[in-house]
Write a protein that holds these residues in place. Structure first.
Motif: not given
Length: 441
Positions: A240-250, A292-299
Motif C-alpha cells: 500500500c505505501y507510496s499509494n500502491y506505486n512503489s517499484c519494489i512494493g509487494t 483499493k480492494e484487497l484483491n489488488s494483492l494477488n495471493v
C-alpha cells in the motif's frame, strides 16, 4: 539551435572543471547538499506530499531520510571506491609489470526521474553520477512541480548548478532531446517498462548505454514456518505505501498451502487497520489517498518450495522479492534460487545504502548506489607499466623460432598443468637462451 541544446552545450564547456576535481572536493559539494536537505527537510517533505499525495510522515521517512542516509554513505565510501587499484600477474614476462586500474568520468550523464519518488531518486542518482566525476543533466518528472522547485534551489545553493548540474523540466520531448545530444554519454532512466523501451530505442540509435530501473512485482514467498503476523503486517505496508506505486512494493504473495487460510485472514485484518482518506493538508495522518480492494494483492497457494521458486521465476519482472521463514538457512536456500536483483528475508521494501540497486528480466538492467556500480558511470581504464630495467623485447615477440613453440608448450604444462622439476630445469635453460639472443639482436 534549441534552448535545451544551448544549455547542454554550456554545461559541456565547463565539464572538465568538475571532471578534474579531486574526489575529496566533489565530496564536499555533496556534504553541503546534505546539510541543505537537513535544513529544508520540512519544506521538502511537504512538497513531496503535495505532488504525490503521500502522507507527510512517509515522505519524510521514505524520501528525505533515505536521501540523507545515501548521501552520507557516499561521502564516506566514494574516496575508497575510486582509489586506483594495482595488481600483479605472476607469469614469465609479466612478473615485473605494474598494472593499475583507475576509474575515469564519462563526461555528461542524463538522469530521467519518475513521479512516484520525485525527490529521493533524482537526488541520489545525481549525487552518484557527480561523485563518479560526471556532470549531470537532470530531467525530473513533470508531475512533481513543487519538488522540482526545491531540487533546483538545493542544487543552486550547494554550488552544483550551473557548472555541474543542469535541471531541465518538461515532458518526454525535452527528454528525447537530452538523449540525442552528442555530449550526453549515458542515460539513467527510472519509470515504466513501455517508457523504458522508448528510451532504450532512442539511445541505441545514438549508440548510448542506458541504466534501466523499470519496477517489478515484488513477490513474497511465505513458508509454513514463517512468523505470519509479521509477514502480513509487512506485506500490507509494502503493497500500500507510496499509494500502491512503489517499484519494489509487494503485488503478489505466494503462501504455502498449510498456512494460506490463516495468512489470508491476517492480511485482511492488517488491511482493515489502514487509515484511508484524501486530504489537502500535508500534515494529515491519512495513510493512503484512496482505497483499493484487497484483491489488488494477488495471493497464490503453493505446495513445495520448488513450486514457489518456479512461480516466482516465471514472473516477467525481477527487481525484488522477499522470503518469510523462521529457518534462515531454508530461506537463504530459496533466496539463492530466485532470479531478481534484491531479496529480503523476513523484511521487505527497504533501501539500504550499499545495496546494488537494480533488477533483471523486464525490470531493466544496470546497478546503482554501491561499489559494484562504479563501472556503470565511469570508464574503467587499465594502465600496464613496464619498468625501465625490465623493459626489453619479450619472448612472445618476433622472430618465432622453432624453440619458442616447444618452450611455450612445456611452460603451459608447468604453469597450467602438471609439470615436473626436470621439465622446469630443461625449459628454463632454453628460455633464457632464446631471450638472450633476442635481446642482443
Amino acid at each position: 539551435m534549441t534552448e535545451i541544446k544551448k544549455q547542454i552545450d554550456i554545461l559541456a564547456s565547463s565539464k572538465e572543471r568538475w571532471m578534474n576535481l579531486s574526489i575529496k572536493k566533489r565530496t564536499k559539494f555533496i556534504k553541503t547538499l546534505r546539510h541543505l536537505i537537513v535544513d529544508k527537510q520540512n519544506e521538502i517533505a511537504n512538497a513531496i506530499t503535495l505532488d504525490t499525495g503521500k502522507p507527510v510522515t512517509e515522505s519524510m521517512m521514505q524520501e528525505v531520510s533515505a536521501s540523507l542516509g545515501m548521501l552520507k554513505y557516499f561521502e564516506s565510501n566514494f574516496p575508497g571506491w575510486l582509489k586506483e587499484r594495482q595488481f600483479k600477474y605472476f607469469r614469465p614476462g609479466f612478473i615485473f609489470k605494474k598494472n593499475i586500474i583507475k576509474y575515469d568520468p564519462l563526461g555528461i550523464v542524463a538522469v530521467i526521474s519518475p513521479a512516484n519518488y520525485p525527490f529521493s531518486l533524482p537526488v541520489m542518482q545525481t549525487a552518484f553520477a557527480l561523485l563518479c566525476g560526471n556532470c549531470v543533466v537532470l530531467k525530473p518528472s513533470e508531475k512533481a512541480v513543487h519538488v522540482n522547485k526545491v531540487i533546483i534551489s538545493l542544487f543552486e545553493n550547494s554550488g552544483l548548478t550551473p557548472e555541474s548540474v543542469l535541471v531541465i523540466e518538461g515532458d518526454e520531448k525535452p527528454a528525447e532531446e537530452i538523449i540525442r545530444h552528442e555530449e550526453v554519454r549515458k542515460i539513467i532512466f527510472t519509470g515504466s517498462y513501455e517508457n523504458g523501451r522508448k528510451v532504450t530505442r532512442l539511445a541505441a540509435e545514438h549508440f548510448k548505454p542506458v541504466i534501466l530501473e523499470l519496477g517489478g512485482d515484488g513477490p513474497a514467498i511465505v513458508l509454513n514456518d514463517a512468523n505470519l503476523s509479521l509477514a502480513a503486517k509487512s506485506i500490507i505496508w509494502s503493497h500500500c505505501y507510496s499509494n500502491y506505486n512503489s517499484c519494489i512494493g509487494t503485488k503478489i504473495v505466494f503462501v504455502q498451502k498449510a498456512v494460506i487460510s490463516e495468512m489470508k485472514n491476517l492480511l485482511e485484518v492488517e488491511f482493515s487497520k489502514i487509515n484511508f482518506g484524501a486530504s489537502d493538508n500535508t500534515n494529515t495522518d491519512a495513510y493512503i489517498k484512496y482505497k483499493k480492494e484487497l484483491n489488488s494483492l494477488n495471493v497464490i497457494e503453493f505446495t513445495s518450495e520448488d513450486e514457489a521458486i518456479r512461480k516466482v521465476n516465471e514472473l516477467p519482472t525481477g527487481l525484488s522479492a522477499s522470503v518469510w521463514s523462521n529457518n534462515i538457512r531454508r530461506a537463504r536456500m530459496l533466496a539463492n534460487k530466485i532470479n531478481c536483483g534484491m531479496i529480503w528475508i523476513n523484511d521487505l521494501s527497504v533501501g539500504i545504502p550499499g545495496i546494488a540497486w537494480g533488477g533483471s528480466k523486464l525490470s531493466g538492467w544496470g546497478r546503482l548506489f554501491a561499489r559494484s556500480a562504479i563501472p556503470e558511470l565511469t570508464n574503467t581504464k587499465t594502465i600496464s607499466i613496464e619498468k625501465r630495467f625490465t623493459s626489453r623485447p619479450k619472448f612472445w615477440q618476433y622472430p618465432y623460432v622453432s624453440d619458442k613453440y616447444e618452450i611455450t608448450k612445456v611452460v603451459n604444462s608447468i604453469v597450467f598443468g602438471k609439470g615436473s622439476i626436470k621439465q622446469i630445469t630443461k625449459v628454463m635453460g632454453k628460455y633464457f637462451k632464446v631471450l638472450f639472443k633476442n635481446h642482443h639482436k
